[in-house]
Every structure is written in C-alpha cells, then in structure tokens.
Design an enzyme around this catalytic site. Structure first.
Site, PDB file in Angstrom:
ATOM      1  N   ASP A  65      30.124  42.645  50.930  1.00 11.71           N
ATOM      2  CA  ASP A  65      31.418  42.250  50.364  1.00 11.71           C
ATOM      3  C   ASP A  65      31.499  40.727  50.424  1.00 11.71           C
ATOM      4  O   ASP A  65      31.549  40.147  51.523  1.00 11.71           O
ATOM      5  CB  ASP A  65      32.541  42.890  51.196  1.00 11.71           C
ATOM      6  CG  ASP A  65      33.929  42.591  50.651  1.00 11.71           C
ATOM      7  OD1 ASP A  65      34.081  41.624  49.862  1.00 11.71           O
ATOM      8  OD2 ASP A  65      34.868  43.311  51.017  1.00 11.71           O
ATOM      9  N   TYR A 156      44.432  36.841  38.138  1.00  7.44           N
ATOM     10  CA  TYR A 156      43.105  36.691  37.514  1.00  7.44           C
ATOM     11  C   TYR A 156      42.991  35.338  36.810  1.00  7.44           C
ATOM     12  O   TYR A 156      42.004  34.619  36.978  1.00  7.44           O
ATOM     13  CB  TYR A 156      42.886  37.840  36.529  1.00  7.44           C
ATOM     14  CG  TYR A 156      41.477  37.897  35.929  1.00  7.44           C
ATOM     15  CD1 TYR A 156      40.444  38.533  36.596  1.00  7.44           C
ATOM     16  CD2 TYR A 156      41.189  37.325  34.682  1.00  7.44           C
ATOM     17  CE1 TYR A 156      39.155  38.597  36.059  1.00  7.44           C
ATOM     18  CE2 TYR A 156      39.927  37.382  34.136  1.00  7.44           C
ATOM     19  CZ  TYR A 156      38.906  38.029  34.824  1.00  7.44           C
ATOM     20  OH  TYR A 156      37.639  38.078  34.275  1.00  7.44           O
TER      21      TYR A 156
HETATM   22  N1  LIG Z   1      33.764  42.513  31.162  1.00  6.07           N
HETATM   23  C1  LIG Z   1      34.456  41.532  30.601  1.00  6.07           C
HETATM   24  O1  LIG Z   1      35.037  41.722  29.518  1.00  6.07           O
HETATM   25  C2  LIG Z   1      34.533  40.181  31.274  1.00  6.07           C
HETATM   26  C3  LIG Z   1      35.090  39.112  30.554  1.00  6.07           C
HETATM   27  C4  LIG Z   1      35.171  37.856  31.142  1.00  6.07           C
HETATM   28  C5  LIG Z   1      34.698  37.662  32.425  1.00  6.07           C
HETATM   29  N2  LIG Z   1      34.165  38.730  33.115  1.00  6.07           N
HETATM   30  C6  LIG Z   1      33.681  38.454  34.468  1.00  6.07           C
HETATM   31  O2  LIG Z   1      32.355  38.909  34.588  1.00  6.07           O
HETATM   32  C7  LIG Z   1      32.087  39.162  35.952  1.00  6.07           C
HETATM   33  C8  LIG Z   1      31.359  40.492  36.055  1.00  6.07           C
HETATM   34  O3  LIG Z   1      32.259  41.523  35.674  1.00  6.07           O
HETATM   35  P1  LIG Z   1      31.797  42.805  34.850  1.00  6.07           P
HETATM   36  O4  LIG Z   1      32.537  42.782  33.592  1.00  6.07           O
HETATM   37  O5  LIG Z   1      30.347  42.943  34.846  1.00  6.07           O
HETATM   38  O6  LIG Z   1      32.512  43.936  35.742  1.00  6.07           O
HETATM   39  P2  LIG Z   1      31.941  45.160  36.564  1.00  6.07           P
HETATM   40  O7  LIG Z   1      33.129  45.782  37.200  1.00  6.07           O
HETATM   41  O8  LIG Z   1      31.088  46.009  35.698  1.00  6.07           O
HETATM   42  O9  LIG Z   1      31.036  44.452  37.676  1.00  6.07           O
HETATM   43  C9  LIG Z   1      31.596  43.690  38.707  1.00  6.07           C
HETATM   44  C10 LIG Z   1      30.862  44.005  40.001  1.00  6.07           C
HETATM   45  O10 LIG Z   1      31.397  43.177  41.050  1.00  6.07           O
HETATM   46  C11 LIG Z   1      31.407  43.963  42.216  1.00  6.07           C
HETATM   47  N3  LIG Z   1      32.332  43.453  43.214  1.00  6.07           N
HETATM   48  C12 LIG Z   1      33.687  43.494  43.174  1.00  6.07           C
HETATM   49  N4  LIG Z   1      34.192  43.005  44.312  1.00  6.07           N
HETATM   50  C13 LIG Z   1      33.133  42.625  45.071  1.00  6.07           C
HETATM   51  C14 LIG Z   1      33.022  42.076  46.362  1.00  6.07           C
HETATM   52  N5  LIG Z   1      34.097  41.802  47.106  1.00  6.07           N
HETATM   53  N6  LIG Z   1      31.777  41.819  46.857  1.00  6.07           N
HETATM   54  C15 LIG Z   1      30.683  42.116  46.141  1.00  6.07           C
HETATM   55  N7  LIG Z   1      30.735  42.682  44.912  1.00  6.07           N
HETATM   56  C16 LIG Z   1      31.954  42.923  44.387  1.00  6.07           C
HETATM   57  C17 LIG Z   1      31.820  45.346  41.741  1.00  6.07           C
HETATM   58  O11 LIG Z   1      31.518  46.361  42.688  1.00  6.07           O
HETATM   59  C18 LIG Z   1      31.036  45.465  40.452  1.00  6.07           C
HETATM   60  O12 LIG Z   1      29.780  46.082  40.666  1.00  6.07           O
HETATM   61  C19 LIG Z   1      33.423  39.127  36.678  1.00  6.07           C
HETATM   62  O13 LIG Z   1      33.535  37.913  37.392  1.00  6.07           O
HETATM   63  C20 LIG Z   1      34.426  39.194  35.551  1.00  6.07           C
HETATM   64  O14 LIG Z   1      35.646  38.582  35.888  1.00  6.07           O
HETATM   65  C21 LIG Z   1      34.071  39.969  32.567  1.00  6.07           C
END
Ligand SMILES: NC(=O)c1ccc[n+]([C@@H]2O[C@H](COP(=O)([O-])OP(=O)(O)OC[C@H]3O[C@@H](n4cnc5c(N)ncnc54)[C@H](O)[C@@H]3O)[C@@H](O)[C@H]2O)c1
Length: 252
Positions: A65, A156
């Site tokens: 985490d 966020y």
């Molecule tokens: N998907 C989108 O549309 C989008 C758009 C803009 C930015 N993002 C950013 O991209 C990044 C990745 O997100 P994603 O879309 O792949 O989402 P996702 O939910 O598929 O993956 C995020 C991962 O982060 C992990 N995580 C969460 N809290 C954690 C912690 N405390 N310690 C370790 N791991 C942790 C989760 O378990 C998950 O596996 C994020 O920072 C998100 O804000 C995503």
C-alpha cells in the site's frame, strides 16, 4: 523505435495490478527492463503475473500500500542493488465525483494519500540513489483532472493538480542532477478505475456530464504505457518538467 530501449535498466511501477500500471509493467518488461511492481491488490498482481508469463516475461511483484511508509520502504528495498532508472507513479483512485460540500474527511484523506502523498514518498525514496549516479526518470500519472475542475470531484482534482506541482518542483530542483520528472494527463482510458468512480451526488455529476459529452476517444491502457515508457527512456533525455496531455483531444 528501439523495442529493447529499457534493456539493462530497472523500473519501479506502482498500481501494477490493473489498468495503466499493469500495461506499463508488461511493456517495460517486454522492452527489456527489470521491473519491480507493486499494488495493494494481490489478485490483480496475480493477473499481471499471468499476463507476463504469456509473453515469456517476468517481474518482481509485491503487495504493498503506497500510503504506508513501511510498505514504500519494503518496495524500494526490493530494487536490485537499491537502484532504479525509472519510477512510474501510476497507482491512483477516484473520488466518486464528490463536490466539497459533500466530501467526508476520510475520502479526502484517502484520495490525497494515494494520489499525491504516495507518489511523493516514492520520489523521496528513489531520488537519493538517482543523484549519486546523475541520472533517472520519474513519470507521474496525473489526469486531465489535474488540468481542469470539470471531470472529477474536489479531492481527485486537487490531488491530480498537486501531482503536477510535485512534478514541476522535482523537475526544477533535481533536473541539474540529471533526474527528469514529467507528468502525463490521460483522458478516458479503459481500466478498472470505475471501482471508485460511481457518481454519488447527482447535481455535481450532471454538471460534469457537459465535459464528458466532449470525450472523443477512450484509450487502451497500453497507449498510456507507451508514453510512460518513452518518457522514461533515454529517447526523452531533453524532456523534463513537461505535463503531457494524452486525452485523444478531449480538452482541445
Ligand atoms: N482510467 C482513466 O480513465 C484515467 C484517466 C486519467 C488518469 N488516470 C490515472 O491513471 C492511474 C491508473 O489508473 P487506472 O485507470 O489504471 O485504474 P485501475 O483502477 O485500473 O488501476 C489502479 C491501480 O492502483 C492500485 N492502487 C490503488 N490504491 C493503491 C495503494 N494505496 N497502493 C498501491 N496500489 C494502489 C489499485 O489496486 C489498482 O490496481 C491513476 O493514477 C488514475 O488516476 C486514469
């Protein structure tokens, strides 16, 4: 394109169990990097392991985490020789599109801890080793929510704006030491982030829908991983302190 541009290099990727982080682990491993990945979700990491195996690749995946300093220490201690060429801060959570008037302290604290404090702690942990050899790259995954207030809730949006501030501060302070720090702002990406993105306050979400209506394209995770890989490679040696939008034109 150099398909083995990370050969002989070590990368640390957070959020390795899903979405963009998982795709980044896969891409960097395929491009030759020794990868240490972490995620709070053990089942997600097992899925990543299977995807790696299908590509005849491997990575050192650790349940951790990033909001806990002890876990950050444990992940950094797993880096071979204590050295990392590329840190990709990918882990992140959404905030259910909550406006500040409906925002509980625990949601604010969690979103800031995962999206901003965790990345800061990882940067703080790896920069000393990067300074000793005068090179290193950090890629922070922000969001278009780091550029505008119209696509997510207050927590966020604040966390992702903060991550851009962190990026610029490190780029300025450590650029002269050979450490490049850049941020990426994806738009819509097909991942599992929906787990923390169910709208909870109707009036606020309805206002944001005007922004969502302008979305032109939903990206695949690997398209963002490709940008992380490039920014973290020597091909991007003159890029430091950049904030790169990768939203398919949503904000244009
Ligand atoms: N998907 C989108 O549309 C989008 C758009 C803009 C930015 N993002 C950013 O991209 C990044 C990745 O997100 P994603 O879309 O792949 O989402 P996702 O939910 O598929 O993956 C995020 C991962 O982060 C992990 N995580 C969460 N809290 C954690 C912690 N405390 N310690 C370790 N791991 C942790 C989760 O378990 C998950 O596996 C994020 O920072 C998100 O804000 C995503």
């Amino acid at each position: 394109m150099n398909t083995l541009r990370h050969a002989g290099r070590t990368a640390l990727v957070t959020g390795a169990g899903s979405g963009i982080g998982q795709a980044t682990v896969l891409r960097l491993a395929k491009e030759g990097a020794t990868v240490v990945g972490c995620d709070v979700d053990t089942a997600g990491l097992e899925a990543t392991e299977q995807l790696l195996a299908a590509e005849s690749c491997k990575a050192h995946l650790i349940t951790a985490d990033i909001t806990a300093q002890a876990d950050v220490d444990r992940v950094v201690a797993a880096l071979p020789g204590g050295w990392v060429d590329l840190l990709a801060n990918v882990a992140g959570v959404m905030d259910h599109f909550l406006p500040v008037t409906e925002l509980a302290d625990d949601v604010w604290d969690r979103v800031i801890a995962v999206n901003l404090t965790g990345p800061m702690r990882l940067c703080r942990a790896v920069i000393p080793a990067m300074r000793t050899t005068g090179s290193g790259a950090i890629v922070n995954v922000s969001s278009i929510g780091g550029l505008t207030g119209s696509v997510a809730g207050t927590a966020y949006v604040s966390s992702k704006h903060g991550l851009i501030g962190l990026t610029r501060s490190l780029a300025f302070l450590y650029g002269p030491d050979g450490i490049r720090t850049n941020a990426i702002c994806p738009g819509a990406v097909r991942t599992n982030i929906g787990r923390t993105a169910s709208p909870e306050v109707e009036w606020a979400y309805r206002r944001m829908e005007q922004s969502f209506a302008r979305t032109t394209r939903t990206a695949e995770s690997d398209e963002i991983a490709a940008l992380i890989s490039w920014l973290g490679s020597a091909e991007a040696n003159n890029v430091n302190g950049a904030v790169i939008t990768a939203d398919g034109g949503w904000m244009s």
